[in-house]
Scaffold this motif. Sequence first.
Motif, PDB file in Angstrom:
ATOM      1  N   ALA A   1     -21.135  27.252 -13.378  1.00  0.00           N
ATOM      2  CA  ALA A   1     -19.882  27.949 -13.661  1.00  0.00           C
ATOM      3  C   ALA A   1     -19.617  29.062 -12.653  1.00  0.00           C
ATOM      4  CB  ALA A   1     -19.938  28.532 -15.076  1.00  0.00           C
ATOM      5  N   LEU A   2     -20.713  29.724 -12.242  1.00  0.00           N
ATOM      6  CA  LEU A   2     -20.569  30.851 -11.318  1.00  0.00           C
ATOM      7  C   LEU A   2     -19.933  30.449  -9.994  1.00  0.00           C
ATOM      8  CD1 LEU A   2     -23.802  32.975 -11.514  1.00  0.00           C
ATOM      9  CD2 LEU A   2     -21.446  33.799 -11.522  1.00  0.00           C
TER      10      LEU A   2
ATOM     11  N   ILE B   1     -21.174  37.911 -11.281  1.00  0.00           N
ATOM     12  CA  ILE B   1     -22.208  37.378 -12.169  1.00  0.00           C
ATOM     13  C   ILE B   1     -22.145  38.062 -13.536  1.00  0.00           C
ATOM     14  CG2 ILE B   1     -24.677  36.890 -12.407  1.00  0.00           C
ATOM     15  CD1 ILE B   1     -24.814  37.216  -9.295  1.00  0.00           C
ATOM     16  N   ARG B   2     -22.101  39.403 -13.517  1.00  0.00           N
ATOM     17  CA  ARG B   2     -22.025  40.146 -14.785  1.00  0.00           C
ATOM     18  C   ARG B   2     -20.741  39.774 -15.533  1.00  0.00           C
ATOM     19  NH1 ARG B   2     -25.549  40.765 -17.881  1.00  0.00           N
ATOM     20  NH2 ARG B   2     -24.167  40.887 -19.649  1.00  0.00           N
ATOM     21  N   ASP B   3     -19.623  39.649 -14.772  1.00  0.00           N
ATOM     22  CA  ASP B   3     -18.332  39.321 -15.403  1.00  0.00           C
ATOM     23  C   ASP B   3     -18.395  37.940 -16.069  1.00  0.00           C
ATOM     24  OD1 ASP B   3     -17.452  41.697 -14.422  1.00  0.00           O
ATOM     25  OD2 ASP B   3     -16.211  40.861 -12.832  1.00  0.00           O
ATOM     26  N   MET B   4     -19.045  36.981 -15.379  1.00  0.00           N
ATOM     27  CA  MET B   4     -19.161  35.623 -15.921  1.00  0.00           C
ATOM     28  C   MET B   4     -19.986  35.623 -17.211  1.00  0.00           C
ATOM     29  SD  MET B   4     -19.358  32.071 -14.899  1.00  0.00           S
ATOM     30  CE  MET B   4     -18.002  32.262 -15.974  1.00  0.00           C
TER      31      MET B   4
ATOM     32  N   GLY C   1     -18.872  36.869 -24.693  1.00  0.00           N
ATOM     33  CA  GLY C   1     -17.682  37.212 -25.481  1.00  0.00           C
ATOM     34  C   GLY C   1     -17.077  36.009 -26.184  1.00  0.00           C
ATOM     35  N   GLY C   2     -17.511  34.821 -25.822  1.00  0.00           N
ATOM     36  CA  GLY C   2     -16.979  33.612 -26.465  1.00  0.00           C
ATOM     37  C   GLY C   2     -15.725  33.070 -25.794  1.00  0.00           C
TER      38      GLY C   2
ATOM     39  N   ARG D   1     -12.083  33.622  -8.573  1.00  0.00           N
ATOM     40  CA  ARG D   1     -11.903  35.082  -8.497  1.00  0.00           C
ATOM     41  C   ARG D   1     -11.479  35.510  -7.093  1.00  0.00           C
ATOM     42  NH1 ARG D   1     -14.430  38.853 -12.116  1.00  0.00           N
ATOM     43  NH2 ARG D   1     -13.832  40.374 -10.521  1.00  0.00           N
ATOM     44  N   THR D   2     -12.044  34.840  -6.101  1.00  0.00           N
ATOM     45  CA  THR D   2     -11.770  35.255  -4.724  1.00  0.00           C
ATOM     46  C   THR D   2     -10.311  35.005  -4.343  1.00  0.00           C
ATOM     47  OG1 THR D   2     -14.061  34.789  -4.244  1.00  0.00           O
ATOM     48  CG2 THR D   2     -12.651  35.053  -2.355  1.00  0.00           C
ATOM     49  N   ILE D   3      -9.660  34.013  -4.970  1.00  0.00           N
ATOM     50  CA  ILE D   3      -8.222  33.836  -4.698  1.00  0.00           C
ATOM     51  C   ILE D   3      -7.377  34.487  -5.799  1.00  0.00           C
ATOM     52  CG2 ILE D   3      -8.414  31.799  -3.223  1.00  0.00           C
ATOM     53  CD1 ILE D   3      -7.630  30.091  -5.721  1.00  0.00           C
ATOM     54  N   GLY D   4      -7.996  35.289  -6.624  1.00  0.00           N
ATOM     55  CA  GLY D   4      -7.267  36.115  -7.602  1.00  0.00           C
ATOM     56  C   GLY D   4      -6.482  35.316  -8.621  1.00  0.00           C
TER      57      GLY D   4
END
Length: 374
Positions: free
Chosen positions: A172-173, A321-324, A330-331, A180-183
């Motif tokens: 998934a990462l 990584i932390r965000d993922m 968070g579900g 994420r890199t293309i916002g």
Amino acid sequence: MPSPHLPPTHRALMQHVYAQPLTVEQVPTPQISPGSAVLRIESAGVISYSRDVYDGTRRYPYPTPLVIGLHAVGRIVALGADAVALKIGMLVFFDSFIRARDDPSVVMLSGFSEVGKAHALMSGEWRDSTYAQFAKVPLENCHPLDEERLCGPPMDGGLGYSKEQLTWIGMALVAYGGLRTIGLQVGETVVVAPATGGFGGAGVLVALAMGAKVIAMGRNKEILDSLSKLSPRVRIVPLAGDAEHELEALTESGPVDAYLDMSPPTASNSTYRKTAIKALRNGGRISLMGGLSSDNDLPLFDIAAKNLTLQGKLMYDFHHIRDMIKLIEGGMLSLDPIKVAGKFGLEQWEEAFGVAAGMKYNEVTVLSGWGETD
Ligand SMILES: NC(=O)c1ccc[n+]([C@@H]2O[C@H](COP(=O)([O-])OP(=O)(O)OC[C@H]3O[C@@H](n4cnc5c(N)ncnc54)[C@H](OP(=O)(O)O)[C@@H]3O)[C@@H](O)[C@H]2O)c1
């Protein structure tokens, strides 16, 4: 000085000569040093092209002899004296994308590839990886997992995931890093192609969790159909070799905002990349993540005339990584669709590589050095 509580030797899957068969051996257990953690590996990921890496087909560079491996879920059993947040006993996700501490542009994939100029990095301290009972890894590559929340029973507020399912974080990462890199924004429409493989399928699941609408392109109609059942926000466009028809289908509801490319080398000459780029709106963004084996014929006029952004991306950024993990804890990104194609002991590496090569978009294959009774 040996680390306390660690046995003097452990079992590890080794390659002594590049591209030659692997052997399981009893070798000295890694010892702790400042800046590192020793993990008891519970479940280590195998990906679709692992066999192609270790038999030399992909020509990925790495030093030998090597304890091979990749991303993993493990428990901390020893910690360098400089650790401040990690604790012995924590369950962590080990991110196998290791960055040199004194030059983060020098990167390697633990147990898998030097990627560019990382020969010294991969030949030294971080040489041995996770297809073993224990692995010594950099502190910053250990990401704590809320075990109670992720693995606890639903009746106690847990999500009930297995350690095997959690190794999918490594898949998934990659997709998350590209998106994420293309916002990618909530409500936007992203084309994922091909969407039917491991990393492409992860791209569909992750883009949905990020609040986007997804157009999944691919050849395999059966898998496309199962992707379309994931959410009313998924639309499918089968690849039938007719670029004009594909473009029409992609833009049925107007031009799209973004495109995530996850091509394998075998798709180097396929035309869907061109079609997907042509479907983008003015100012659209492309995340080019595929491991293409030749220079490609991209629609350069469209890229210039529509002010498109073409963003290459290797893996992901550290903060992703932390965000993922937060999305999963968070579900918002459910691992319920993730199935275990196979869980194998180290001796079964050939079988594991075979099963991984045939995995469906939502499956994981894992290796573990620990038997049921260990
Ligand atoms: N940038 C990065 O950081 C990064 C990280 C990881 C992986 N990758 C790249 O991602 C690629 C995909 O890996 P994976 O594990 O997802 O592979 P995979 O599971 O084998 O999936 C490959 C996908 O490509 C499709 N495909 C193969 N040949 C094709 C062709 N000629 N035309 C159209 N579609 C074709 C397959 O479709 P069918 O189901 O129809 O065969 C499948 O959807 C890797 O090869 C790697 O280079 C990049």
